[in-house]
Design a protein around this motif. Sequence first.
Motif, mmCIF file in Angstrom:
data_model
loop_
_atom_site.group_PDB
_atom_site.id
_atom_site.type_symbol
_atom_site.label_atom_id
_atom_site.label_comp_id
_atom_site.label_asym_id
_atom_site.label_seq_id
_atom_site.Cartn_x
_atom_site.Cartn_y
_atom_site.Cartn_z
ATOM 1 N N ASN A 108 -28.342 -86.606 -36.702
ATOM 2 C CA ASN A 108 -29.317 -86.894 -37.475
ATOM 3 C C ASN A 108 -29.223 -85.871 -38.022
ATOM 4 O O ASN A 108 -29.439 -85.155 -38.004
ATOM 5 C CB ASN A 108 -30.580 -87.250 -36.798
ATOM 6 C CG ASN A 108 -30.145 -88.488 -35.712
ATOM 7 O OD1 ASN A 108 -29.732 -89.420 -36.262
ATOM 8 N ND2 ASN A 108 -31.427 -88.603 -34.583
ATOM 9 N N GLY A 109 -29.900 -86.101 -39.518
ATOM 10 C CA GLY A 109 -30.184 -85.437 -40.265
ATOM 11 C C GLY A 109 -31.956 -85.604 -40.406
ATOM 12 O O GLY A 109 -32.272 -86.455 -39.500
ATOM 13 N N ASP A 110 -32.499 -84.391 -41.142
ATOM 14 C CA ASP A 110 -33.718 -84.559 -41.591
ATOM 15 C C ASP A 110 -34.713 -85.590 -41.715
ATOM 16 O O ASP A 110 -35.324 -86.581 -41.754
ATOM 17 C CB ASP A 110 -34.590 -83.602 -42.406
ATOM 18 C CG ASP A 110 -34.084 -82.633 -41.897
ATOM 19 O OD1 ASP A 110 -34.055 -82.013 -40.286
ATOM 20 O OD2 ASP A 110 -34.272 -80.895 -42.530
ATOM 21 N N SER A 111 -33.851 -86.245 -42.908
ATOM 22 C CA SER A 111 -33.893 -87.578 -43.030
ATOM 23 C C SER A 111 -33.893 -89.176 -42.157
ATOM 24 O O SER A 111 -34.822 -89.880 -42.329
ATOM 25 C CB SER A 111 -33.140 -88.457 -44.414
ATOM 26 O OG SER A 111 -33.458 -89.660 -45.101
ATOM 27 N N ALA A 112 -33.163 -89.012 -41.609
ATOM 28 C CA ALA A 112 -32.856 -90.190 -40.520
ATOM 29 C C ALA A 112 -33.770 -90.142 -38.797
ATOM 30 O O ALA A 112 -34.284 -90.933 -39.238
ATOM 31 C CB ALA A 112 -31.274 -89.759 -39.867
ATOM 32 N N ALA A 113 -34.186 -88.417 -39.290
ATOM 33 C CA ALA A 113 -35.189 -88.779 -37.784
ATOM 34 C C ALA A 113 -36.652 -89.290 -38.431
ATOM 35 O O ALA A 113 -37.041 -90.035 -37.641
ATOM 36 C CB ALA A 113 -34.968 -87.337 -37.280
ATOM 37 N N LYS A 114 -36.813 -88.799 -39.141
ATOM 38 C CA LYS A 114 -38.127 -88.891 -40.160
ATOM 39 C C LYS A 114 -37.757 -90.597 -40.164
ATOM 40 O O LYS A 114 -39.183 -90.725 -39.521
ATOM 41 C CB LYS A 114 -37.727 -88.573 -41.482
ATOM 42 C CG LYS A 114 -39.510 -88.742 -42.363
ATOM 43 C CD LYS A 114 -39.147 -88.969 -43.681
ATOM 44 C CE LYS A 114 -38.572 -89.588 -44.826
ATOM 45 N NZ LYS A 114 -38.814 -88.368 -46.078
ATOM 46 N N HIS A 115 -37.343 -91.316 -40.607
ATOM 47 C CA HIS A 115 -37.317 -92.757 -39.943
ATOM 48 C C HIS A 115 -37.234 -93.648 -38.673
ATOM 49 O O HIS A 115 -37.692 -94.591 -39.087
ATOM 50 C CB HIS A 115 -36.278 -93.085 -41.195
ATOM 51 C CG HIS A 115 -36.260 -93.035 -42.991
ATOM 52 N ND1 HIS A 115 -37.582 -93.475 -43.472
ATOM 53 C CD2 HIS A 115 -35.215 -92.601 -43.600
ATOM 54 C CE1 HIS A 115 -36.901 -93.512 -44.853
ATOM 55 N NE2 HIS A 115 -36.070 -92.458 -44.994
ATOM 56 N N LEU A 116 -36.287 -92.817 -38.688
ATOM 57 C CA LEU A 116 -36.366 -93.175 -37.126
ATOM 58 C C LEU A 116 -37.721 -92.859 -35.645
ATOM 59 O O LEU A 116 -37.816 -94.148 -35.181
ATOM 60 C CB LEU A 116 -34.600 -92.839 -36.254
ATOM 61 C CG LEU A 116 -33.457 -92.895 -36.688
ATOM 62 C CD1 LEU A 116 -32.499 -91.903 -36.020
ATOM 63 C CD2 LEU A 116 -33.554 -94.562 -36.277
ATOM 64 N N LYS A 117 -37.833 -91.989 -36.516
ATOM 65 C CA LYS A 117 -39.379 -91.994 -35.523
ATOM 66 C C LYS A 117 -40.392 -92.863 -35.843
ATOM 67 O O LYS A 117 -41.368 -93.583 -34.909
ATOM 68 C CB LYS A 117 -40.113 -90.254 -36.201
ATOM 69 C CG LYS A 117 -39.305 -88.887 -35.161
ATOM 70 C CD LYS A 117 -39.662 -87.601 -35.530
ATOM 71 C CE LYS A 117 -39.405 -86.823 -34.813
ATOM 72 N NZ LYS A 117 -39.407 -85.487 -35.447
ATOM 73 N N GLN A 118 -40.537 -92.714 -37.648
ATOM 74 C CA GLN A 118 -41.659 -94.640 -37.323
ATOM 75 C C GLN A 118 -41.069 -96.178 -37.742
ATOM 76 O O GLN A 118 -42.041 -96.494 -37.073
ATOM 77 C CB GLN A 118 -41.015 -94.637 -39.214
ATOM 78 C CG GLN A 118 -41.706 -92.823 -39.658
ATOM 79 C CD GLN A 118 -41.687 -93.339 -41.335
ATOM 80 O OE1 GLN A 118 -42.011 -92.972 -42.419
ATOM 81 N NE2 GLN A 118 -40.938 -92.412 -41.895
ATOM 82 N N GLN A 119 -39.884 -96.149 -37.029
ATOM 83 C CA GLN A 119 -39.392 -96.550 -37.455
ATOM 84 C C GLN A 119 -39.570 -97.299 -35.079
ATOM 85 O O GLN A 119 -39.767 -98.529 -35.491
ATOM 86 C CB GLN A 119 -37.888 -97.257 -37.414
ATOM 87 C CG GLN A 119 -37.438 -97.808 -38.425
ATOM 88 C CD GLN A 119 -35.846 -97.252 -38.879
ATOM 89 O OE1 GLN A 119 -35.433 -96.697 -38.121
ATOM 90 N NE2 GLN A 119 -35.534 -97.616 -40.044
#
Length: 433
Positions: A108-119
């Motif tokens: 995971n990159g920073d952007s992917a991790a950010k969206h996964l946490k929100q989901q």
Amino acid sequence: MEENARKRILCPLDPKHTVYEDQLAKHLKKCNSREKPKPDFFIQDINSGLKDETEIPDQLVPISSLSEEQLENLIKKLRKASEGLNCTLKDQIMSHPALHDALNDPKNGDSAAKHLKQQASILGNIENLKLLGPRRCFVEFGAGKGKLSHWVDIALKDAEKVHFILVEKVTTRFKVDGKHRKKNSVFERLQIDIQHLCLNKIPLLSKEKLPVVGIGKHLCGVATDLALRCLVETYAASCEERNEEPLAKRIKNDKTEKEINTLAKEGNEKNTPEKWTPVAGIAIALCCHHRCDWRHYVGKEYFRALGLGAVDFHYFQRMSSWATCGMRKTSLAASNISTKRRDKQNDGSEEHDDGGYTITDDSPESLPGFLTVEEKKKIGHLCKLLIDQGRIKYLQQKGFSPALQYYIDPLVSLENVLLTALPNHSSSPETSA
């Protein structure tokens, strides 16, 4: 231009391409830019809220052109209107085991991790509201790639009779909903503006009495108001037309909440079937209040009751962008990317970046200097809260128990407020505003 004595002309439907003049009639029948037949569920402006609208202001002076006195008066109005509001929302940061492996993927990159946490947090909140279960239809507004519905489906595993309707007004690449082939869940994608979407005309919902759960991640500005009206006003009205008693009428007879709960308890004890509710619940992550529109706003009655109108709303929604001004220094490099994404007018897909706003005439850098950055951020948050409070009051009037909560750490996303709502008769925990 001429080629072999045949003349090419610009296509009248789309001047970006040309066509042989002698083949124009044939081309117009198959051109991709032709107006396509509207589906049955398209009803012009059904969710717009434009009835008897006479208050839409003409050209307004930008905030940067207001005098210091005019701006101070606006801020005084805002503070007076916000008196008594709870400015500190409850932290409801959650997760869900369905995303455990994805969250811990080292790739995971920073952007992917950010969206996964929100989901994960949205999914955890949906489960906390007891909305995850079989025999229901999840409608994801501003679906983008369909990631939120994807994780809901994963969380439900083999739950039976689960349907997903993904609403997005633009063509989206790399969709994930097409990959689902489970026999117990059905995915349907509708390319339509929420403003014109009539849910009860969708065959899936008109044939089966499946309760609807409205969901969305970063549903941008005005799209939230359109989605709320689509769910609790237009859809409920359709149930009334089919002689199905809508939720608002069932609780209208001046019964107290205690009386309603007692009746529900007695019904359960007698094993009577639970009354079907058109909308079982709502969970929408809010964002981009600066893109709200008075014409479509569901909280107009609330604003008017406070002595506010269209002009006040216009300036408050513009000033709401100040809430994210603290991120400008670190996100200006990404502003070009996020501007391009917003130009696609994607009603709230998961690609939505937070804080990368284009510097406009109402940005902190172009305002009179009598306010500090921190003061501007607080005013921006107050504008967001007041706009959201109008949505809360609207849902309450429609027979729902709504709530606002922080669903993610602001370090992950500054747009970190989740709007949830359950029907008043629901027994799910803590749903008051």
